[in-house]
Design a protein around this motif. Sequence first.
Motif, PDB file in Angstrom:
ATOM      1  N   ASN A  36       0.827  -1.208   0.000  1.00  0.00           N
ATOM      2  CA  ASN A  36       0.000   0.000   0.000  1.00  0.00           C
ATOM      3  C   ASN A  36       0.861   1.257   0.000  1.00  0.00           C
ATOM      4  O   ASN A  36       0.561   2.238  -0.695  1.00  0.00           O
ATOM      5  CB  ASN A  36      -0.921   0.003   1.216  1.00  0.00           C
ATOM      6  N   HIS A  37       1.931   1.238   0.807  1.00  0.00           N
ATOM      7  CA  HIS A  37       2.848   2.388   0.840  1.00  0.00           C
ATOM      8  C   HIS A  37       3.443   2.640  -0.547  1.00  0.00           C
ATOM      9  O   HIS A  37       3.490   3.787  -1.014  1.00  0.00           O
ATOM     10  CB  HIS A  37       3.973   2.132   1.839  1.00  0.00           C
ATOM     11  N   ILE A  38       3.921   1.585  -1.191  1.00  0.00           N
ATOM     12  CA  ILE A  38       4.559   1.742  -2.496  1.00  0.00           C
ATOM     13  C   ILE A  38       3.571   2.268  -3.529  1.00  0.00           C
ATOM     14  O   ILE A  38       3.910   3.141  -4.346  1.00  0.00           O
ATOM     15  CB  ILE A  38       5.192   0.412  -2.954  1.00  0.00           C
ATOM     16  N   SER A  39       2.341   1.785  -3.481  1.00  0.00           N
ATOM     17  CA  SER A  39       1.322   2.281  -4.406  1.00  0.00           C
ATOM     18  C   SER A  39       1.085   3.772  -4.216  1.00  0.00           C
ATOM     19  O   SER A  39       0.969   4.522  -5.187  1.00  0.00           O
ATOM     20  CB  SER A  39       0.006   1.510  -4.203  1.00  0.00           C
ATOM     21  N   ARG A  40       1.024   4.201  -2.943  1.00  0.00           N
ATOM     22  CA  ARG A  40       0.805   5.628  -2.675  1.00  0.00           C
ATOM     23  C   ARG A  40       2.021   6.456  -3.089  1.00  0.00           C
ATOM     24  O   ARG A  40       1.876   7.582  -3.574  1.00  0.00           O
ATOM     25  CB  ARG A  40       0.487   5.840  -1.192  1.00  0.00           C
ATOM     26  N   ILE A  41       3.218   5.927  -2.868  1.00  0.00           N
ATOM     27  CA  ILE A  41       4.438   6.645  -3.275  1.00  0.00           C
ATOM     28  C   ILE A  41       4.431   6.881  -4.778  1.00  0.00           C
ATOM     29  O   ILE A  41       4.654   8.011  -5.249  1.00  0.00           O
ATOM     30  CB  ILE A  41       5.694   5.840  -2.863  1.00  0.00           C
ATOM     31  N   LEU A  42       4.173   5.833  -5.543  1.00  0.00           N
ATOM     32  CA  LEU A  42       4.155   5.968  -7.007  1.00  0.00           C
ATOM     33  C   LEU A  42       3.077   6.943  -7.449  1.00  0.00           C
ATOM     34  O   LEU A  42       3.292   7.773  -8.344  1.00  0.00           O
ATOM     35  CB  LEU A  42       3.940   4.595  -7.650  1.00  0.00           C
ATOM     36  N   ASP A  43       1.918   6.866  -6.793  1.00  0.00           N
ATOM     37  CA  ASP A  43       0.805   7.743  -7.165  1.00  0.00           C
ATOM     38  C   ASP A  43       1.115   9.201  -6.832  1.00  0.00           C
ATOM     39  O   ASP A  43       0.896  10.091  -7.650  1.00  0.00           O
ATOM     40  CB  ASP A  43      -0.464   7.286  -6.447  1.00  0.00           C
ATOM     41  N   ARG A  44       1.637   9.444  -5.633  1.00  0.00           N
ATOM     42  CA  ARG A  44       1.904  10.817  -5.212  1.00  0.00           C
ATOM     43  C   ARG A  44       3.015  11.474  -6.026  1.00  0.00           C
ATOM     44  O   ARG A  44       2.990  12.679  -6.278  1.00  0.00           O
ATOM     45  CB  ARG A  44       2.270  10.845  -3.725  1.00  0.00           C
ATOM     46  N   LEU A  45       3.991  10.666  -6.427  1.00  0.00           N
ATOM     47  CA  LEU A  45       5.128  11.231  -7.161  1.00  0.00           C
ATOM     48  C   LEU A  45       4.938  11.145  -8.677  1.00  0.00           C
ATOM     49  O   LEU A  45       5.794  11.637  -9.425  1.00  0.00           O
ATOM     50  CB  LEU A  45       6.417  10.502  -6.763  1.00  0.00           C
ATOM     51  N   GLY A  46       3.853  10.519  -9.119  1.00  0.00           N
ATOM     52  CA  GLY A  46       3.603  10.401 -10.550  1.00  0.00           C
ATOM     53  C   GLY A  46       4.611   9.490 -11.237  1.00  0.00           C
ATOM     54  O   GLY A  46       4.975   9.738 -12.399  1.00  0.00           O
ATOM     55  N   LEU A  47       5.027   8.435 -10.544  1.00  0.00           N
ATOM     56  CA  LEU A  47       6.025   7.518 -11.085  1.00  0.00           C
ATOM     57  C   LEU A  47       5.365   6.234 -11.584  1.00  0.00           C
ATOM     58  O   LEU A  47       4.261   5.880 -11.161  1.00  0.00           O
ATOM     59  CB  LEU A  47       7.068   7.184 -10.009  1.00  0.00           C
ATOM     60  N   ARG A  48       6.067   5.535 -12.476  1.00  0.00           N
ATOM     61  CA  ARG A  48       5.498   4.359 -13.121  1.00  0.00           C
ATOM     62  C   ARG A  48       5.831   3.059 -12.384  1.00  0.00           C
ATOM     63  O   ARG A  48       5.010   2.159 -12.304  1.00  0.00           O
ATOM     64  CB  ARG A  48       5.983   4.271 -14.567  1.00  0.00           C
ATOM     65  N   ASP A  49       7.044   2.963 -11.852  1.00  0.00           N
ATOM     66  CA  ASP A  49       7.452   1.691 -11.272  1.00  0.00           C
ATOM     67  C   ASP A  49       8.539   1.904 -10.214  1.00  0.00           C
ATOM     68  O   ASP A  49       8.937   3.037  -9.919  1.00  0.00           O
ATOM     69  CB  ASP A  49       7.952   0.734 -12.359  1.00  0.00           C
ATOM     70  N   ARG A  50       9.020   0.797  -9.644  1.00  0.00           N
ATOM     71  CA  ARG A  50      10.009   0.866  -8.581  1.00  0.00           C
ATOM     72  C   ARG A  50      11.336   1.423  -9.058  1.00  0.00           C
ATOM     73  O   ARG A  50      12.055   2.088  -8.296  1.00  0.00           O
ATOM     74  CB  ARG A  50      10.220  -0.542  -7.985  1.00  0.00           C
ATOM     75  N   THR A  51      11.674   1.187 -10.313  1.00  0.00           N
ATOM     76  CA  THR A  51      12.923   1.717 -10.845  1.00  0.00           C
ATOM     77  C   THR A  51      12.902   3.237 -10.831  1.00  0.00           C
ATOM     78  O   THR A  51      13.873   3.888 -10.404  1.00  0.00           O
ATOM     79  CB  THR A  51      13.160   1.211 -12.284  1.00  0.00           C
ATOM     80  N   GLN A  52      11.786   3.817 -11.291  1.00  0.00           N
ATOM     81  CA  GLN A  52      11.669   5.271 -11.256  1.00  0.00           C
ATOM     82  C   GLN A  52      11.680   5.784  -9.816  1.00  0.00           C
ATOM     83  O   GLN A  52      12.235   6.854  -9.542  1.00  0.00           O
ATOM     84  CB  GLN A  52      10.384   5.706 -11.963  1.00  0.00           C
TER      85      GLN A  52
END
Length: 267
Positions: A240-256
């Motif tokens: 859930n944390h990772i999903s929110r991080i990607l969403d808040r930062l507008g990133l596509r995946d863990r590499t970004q």
Amino acid sequence: MTEAAAPGPGSRAGLPTPSSRPPVRVLVVDDQRLIRESIAALLDIQPGIEVVGMAADGREAVERTLALGPDVVLMDVRMPVLDGVAAAAELAEQVPACRVVMLTTFDDEDYVVRALRAGAAGYLLKDRPAAELAAAVRLAQAGVVQFDPAAAARLTTVLDRAAPFPARTPTDALADPSAAALSAAASPAATPPPAGWSVDRPTAAGLTAREIDVLRQVAAGLNNREIAARLYLSEGTVKNHISRILDRLGLRDRTQAALFARDHDLL
């Protein structure tokens, strides 16, 4: 479910339910129909409990509470339209006599802190037996604030971070031989947040301190299971944390996400 079950003799979960006592009126709120109907059905057969209604989101929860006047609202956290924490805040202002207990699958510390600040009378996980949930409803109606052990642990983490004591160092940890202390000293999560941070206050990057912790582990190449073990979280909470991080930062995946952490000096 507006008819209360006849009170049984004796007590349930150690709490007496004398027939002369009016039943505790409960509203069940969850966006998943099967879950809310199951919880309502299980509670409605418990002594001293009357389920007066159900709602599918936070906005409907507020409206139905105003219309039905329940004593206790069992509120999910993550819902469409209006989430459970925001709904709890509205109810605390509009119907202060009503006790709102968060009932969820998420033991995320951000949610726990937000719920407490919103005036929730408890934070419980859904994996408890029906009799225990009924006992929790009665305690909530009596004014007892309750936290699931996992939620209480998350709250303790927040309080530890906010405590005005010097940050623990590896040298301090060596004086405390516990495995937890040594692990905390060696982990990036032990790095104290900058002055003025709180766990649920967004940073300049738009992330909370806990999300920064998770982002650091992602940038270090750890998978969800390894992050969960290092930060003492469940894998679901990490996801859930990772999903929110990607969403808040507008990133596509863990590499970004890892590149973002490097570029913004978060490692």
